[in-house]
Design a protein around this motif. Structure first.
Motif, mmCIF file in Angstrom:
data_model
loop_
_atom_site.group_PDB
_atom_site.id
_atom_site.type_symbol
_atom_site.label_atom_id
_atom_site.label_comp_id
_atom_site.label_asym_id
_atom_site.label_seq_id
_atom_site.Cartn_x
_atom_site.Cartn_y
_atom_site.Cartn_z
ATOM 1 N N LYS A 273 4.541 13.381 -5.543
ATOM 2 C CA LYS A 273 5.919 13.589 -5.992
ATOM 3 C C LYS A 273 6.884 13.875 -4.846
ATOM 4 N N CYS A 274 6.354 14.189 -3.688
ATOM 5 C CA CYS A 274 7.227 14.486 -2.547
ATOM 6 C C CYS A 274 7.836 13.232 -1.931
ATOM 7 N N ILE A 275 7.417 12.053 -2.366
ATOM 8 C CA ILE A 275 7.969 10.809 -1.826
ATOM 9 C C ILE A 275 9.111 10.346 -2.723
ATOM 10 N N GLY A 276 10.302 10.303 -2.159
ATOM 11 C CA GLY A 276 11.459 9.880 -2.926
ATOM 12 C C GLY A 276 11.757 8.402 -2.799
ATOM 13 N N ASP A 277 11.432 7.821 -1.640
ATOM 14 C CA ASP A 277 11.736 6.408 -1.416
ATOM 15 C C ASP A 277 10.782 5.852 -0.369
ATOM 16 N N VAL A 278 10.456 4.582 -0.520
ATOM 17 C CA VAL A 278 9.655 3.847 0.461
ATOM 18 C C VAL A 278 10.453 2.606 0.838
ATOM 19 N N ARG A 279 10.676 2.381 2.109
ATOM 20 C CA ARG A 279 11.501 1.235 2.504
ATOM 21 C C ARG A 279 11.058 0.708 3.872
ATOM 22 N N ASN B 164 14.138 13.802 7.333
ATOM 23 C CA ASN B 164 13.078 13.966 6.327
ATOM 24 C C ASN B 164 12.306 12.678 6.061
ATOM 25 N N VAL B 165 12.368 11.742 6.993
ATOM 26 C CA VAL B 165 11.672 10.467 6.811
ATOM 27 C C VAL B 165 10.498 10.375 7.781
ATOM 28 N N VAL B 166 9.341 10.039 7.237
ATOM 29 C CA VAL B 166 8.140 9.818 8.042
ATOM 30 C C VAL B 166 8.042 8.328 8.322
ATOM 31 N N LYS B 167 8.020 7.966 9.594
ATOM 32 C CA LYS B 167 8.027 6.556 9.977
ATOM 33 C C LYS B 167 6.598 6.064 10.219
ATOM 34 N N VAL B 168 6.292 4.917 9.644
ATOM 35 C CA VAL B 168 4.969 4.299 9.753
ATOM 36 C C VAL B 168 5.143 2.955 10.449
ATOM 37 N N ARG B 169 4.652 2.856 11.674
ATOM 38 C CA ARG B 169 4.870 1.642 12.465
ATOM 39 C C ARG B 169 3.590 1.248 13.207
ATOM 40 N N LEU C 27 0.822 -1.212 0.000
ATOM 41 C CA LEU C 27 0.000 0.000 0.000
ATOM 42 C C LEU C 27 0.859 1.266 0.000
ATOM 43 N N LEU C 28 1.923 1.266 0.784
ATOM 44 C CA LEU C 28 2.803 2.436 0.834
ATOM 45 C C LEU C 28 3.521 2.650 -0.497
ATOM 46 N N ASN C 29 3.848 1.566 -1.177
ATOM 47 C CA ASN C 29 4.553 1.682 -2.456
ATOM 48 C C ASN C 29 3.661 2.189 -3.588
ATOM 49 N N GLU C 30 2.354 2.295 -3.327
ATOM 50 C CA GLU C 30 1.450 2.896 -4.308
ATOM 51 C C GLU C 30 1.457 4.429 -4.213
ATOM 52 N N LEU C 31 1.961 4.961 -3.111
ATOM 53 C CA LEU C 31 1.886 6.399 -2.869
ATOM 54 C C LEU C 31 2.839 7.247 -3.725
ATOM 55 N N PRO C 32 4.072 6.803 -4.024
ATOM 56 C CA PRO C 32 4.972 7.663 -4.802
ATOM 57 C C PRO C 32 4.424 8.074 -6.162
ATOM 58 N N SER C 33 3.625 7.225 -6.789
ATOM 59 C CA SER C 33 3.069 7.571 -8.097
ATOM 60 C C SER C 33 2.013 8.677 -7.982
ATOM 61 N N ASP D 247 -2.553 8.998 2.923
ATOM 62 C CA ASP D 247 -2.769 9.466 1.555
ATOM 63 C C ASP D 247 -3.501 10.807 1.553
ATOM 64 N N ALA D 248 -4.513 10.930 2.395
ATOM 65 C CA ALA D 248 -5.280 12.175 2.485
ATOM 66 C C ALA D 248 -4.406 13.320 2.997
ATOM 67 N N VAL D 249 -3.527 13.023 3.940
ATOM 68 C CA VAL D 249 -2.613 14.032 4.460
ATOM 69 C C VAL D 249 -1.656 14.505 3.368
ATOM 70 N N LEU D 250 -1.089 13.564 2.627
ATOM 71 C CA LEU D 250 -0.153 13.917 1.549
ATOM 72 C C LEU D 250 -0.837 14.744 0.482
ATOM 73 N N GLN D 251 -2.101 14.422 0.239
ATOM 74 C CA GLN D 251 -2.870 15.182 -0.753
ATOM 75 C C GLN D 251 -3.055 16.634 -0.281
ATOM 76 N N LYS D 252 -3.292 16.805 1.003
ATOM 77 C CA LYS D 252 -3.505 18.149 1.535
ATOM 78 C C LYS D 252 -2.210 18.960 1.582
ATOM 79 N N VAL D 253 -1.144 18.312 2.041
ATOM 80 C CA VAL D 253 0.138 19.020 2.196
ATOM 81 C C VAL D 253 0.716 19.345 0.825
ATOM 82 N N GLY D 254 0.521 18.438 -0.146
ATOM 83 C CA GLY D 254 0.961 18.692 -1.519
ATOM 84 C C GLY D 254 2.448 18.455 -1.739
#
Length: 326
Positions: free
Chosen positions: A244-250, A296-301, A235-241, A319-326
């Motif tokens: 654009k503010c997401i450079g890497d998901v790991r 600059n990394v947001v941790k999801v745990r 699910l997280l790996n669907e977010l970079p597309s 996803d909704a937060v990223l959409q708002k922050v842009g």
């Protein structure tokens, strides 16, 4: 050996290594986090945490670049890099140490440093290096241990083969303070007066640890964490597309991070903090920042007992937060 916190467990592990090897120097990684005491702050790899505390800096602390493939210190690319981040440690020891090196302490995943997951083969090369220099290899599993990666210890997942493992945090289940040091029998060298604490054998903490281990040690529990980790990662790996503010998901298991970047691909610390603040204020979603807000990394745990639906909801809210922050 029983301890109270990750800081004291890591200090104990270093004491063991120093006494066993009769050497002094400690090697640790840039961006690492090994605790909050002055000693643990000193061996951690973030200089800003030592500002104003001169006693947390000592000549026997040697910091070396982390296996941060996304932002390689040597501008190399895995797998053709030849593990320069390991090879260079020999130079640091040769030219930067006192010549008396006791141990290397490393987090299997650099949690506070940005959820940095070393590439395959890294720990095998590190093990060879430690053997070559007679260093004790300490795996700081305060964050990764007790099921967080889908394994009881991340050392199993990455085949680290450490001499010592330190534990805390998840060992207490719901936050009951307890820590532990697991070691090979040959390293049982400390006398009781060399490392002891008033609450080191607290019966409530021991009961909490035993209850936690009874649950987490069940194969079906760990398998469930692995499966939920695959869901979360997918699910997280669907977010970079979409953002654009997401450079890497790991990440691994239920320990993930998303690297926030600006339009040039540089670390965007301000936006990472804005995402975390907005997540809480708008979505009641608790996320963690890296490097105490300097990263600059947001941790999801999610909790290890989170359901599939809860994991999906976490990502939907993010996803909704990223959409708002842009």
């Amino acid at each position: 050996m029983r301890d109270i916190t990750g800081s004291t467990a890591n200090e104990c592990a270093v004491k063991i290594a120093q006494k066993y090897t009769e050497s002094t120097d400690i090697v640790s990684l840039f961006l690492s986090h090994h605790g909050q005491t002055q000693f643990a702050t000193g061996i951690s790899g973030n200089a800003f945490r030592r500002k104003g505390f001169p006693n947390s800096t000592a000549p026997n602390h040697l910091h070396v670049p982390a296996p941060y493939c996304y932002r390689c210190h040597y501008k190399a690319s895995y797998p053709g890099c030849g593990f320069q981040c390991v090879e260079a440690i020999a130079d640091h020891i040769e030219y930067g140490s006192s010549g008396s090196v006791a141990c290397m302490i490393v987090e299997p995943i650099l949690g506070n440093g940005g959820n940095i997951v070393p590439p395959p083969g890294y720990f095998q090369q590190l093990r060879k290096l430690c053997n070559e220099y007679g260093m004790v290899l300490i795996a700081d599993e305060v964050q990764t241990g007790i099921g967080r990666t889908g394994y009881m210890f991340a050392s199993e997942l990455f085949d680290i083969q450490p001499d010592i493992i330190t534990l805390a945090k998840g060992l207490g289940g719901i936050g009951v303070p307890i820590a532990a040091v697991l070691m090979k029998s040959r390293l049982n060298v400390l006398k009781k007066h060399e490392h002891s604490f008033t609450s080191g054998s607290n019966l409530i903490s021991l009961a909490a640890a035993q209850s936690t281990l009874d649950v987490v040690a069940q194969p079906e529990f760990l398998n469930d964490v692995k499966l939920k980790g695959e869901i979360l990662g997918s699910l997280l790996n669907e977010l970079p597309s979409k953002h654009k503010c997401i450079g890497d998901v790991r990440g691994v298991g239920l320990m993930w991070g998303i690297e926030i970047v600006d339009q040039d691909g540089a670390p965007d610390v301000h936006k990472a903090n804005e995402i975390i603040e907005t997540a809480f204020s708008d979505q009641r979603l608790i996320l963690r920042d890296s490097r105490y807000g300097y990263g600059n990394v947001v941790k999801v745990r999610p909790a290890l007992v989170a359901t599939d639906d809860e994991i999906a909801e976490i990502v939907e809210r993010l996803d909704a937060v990223l959409q708002k922050v842009g």
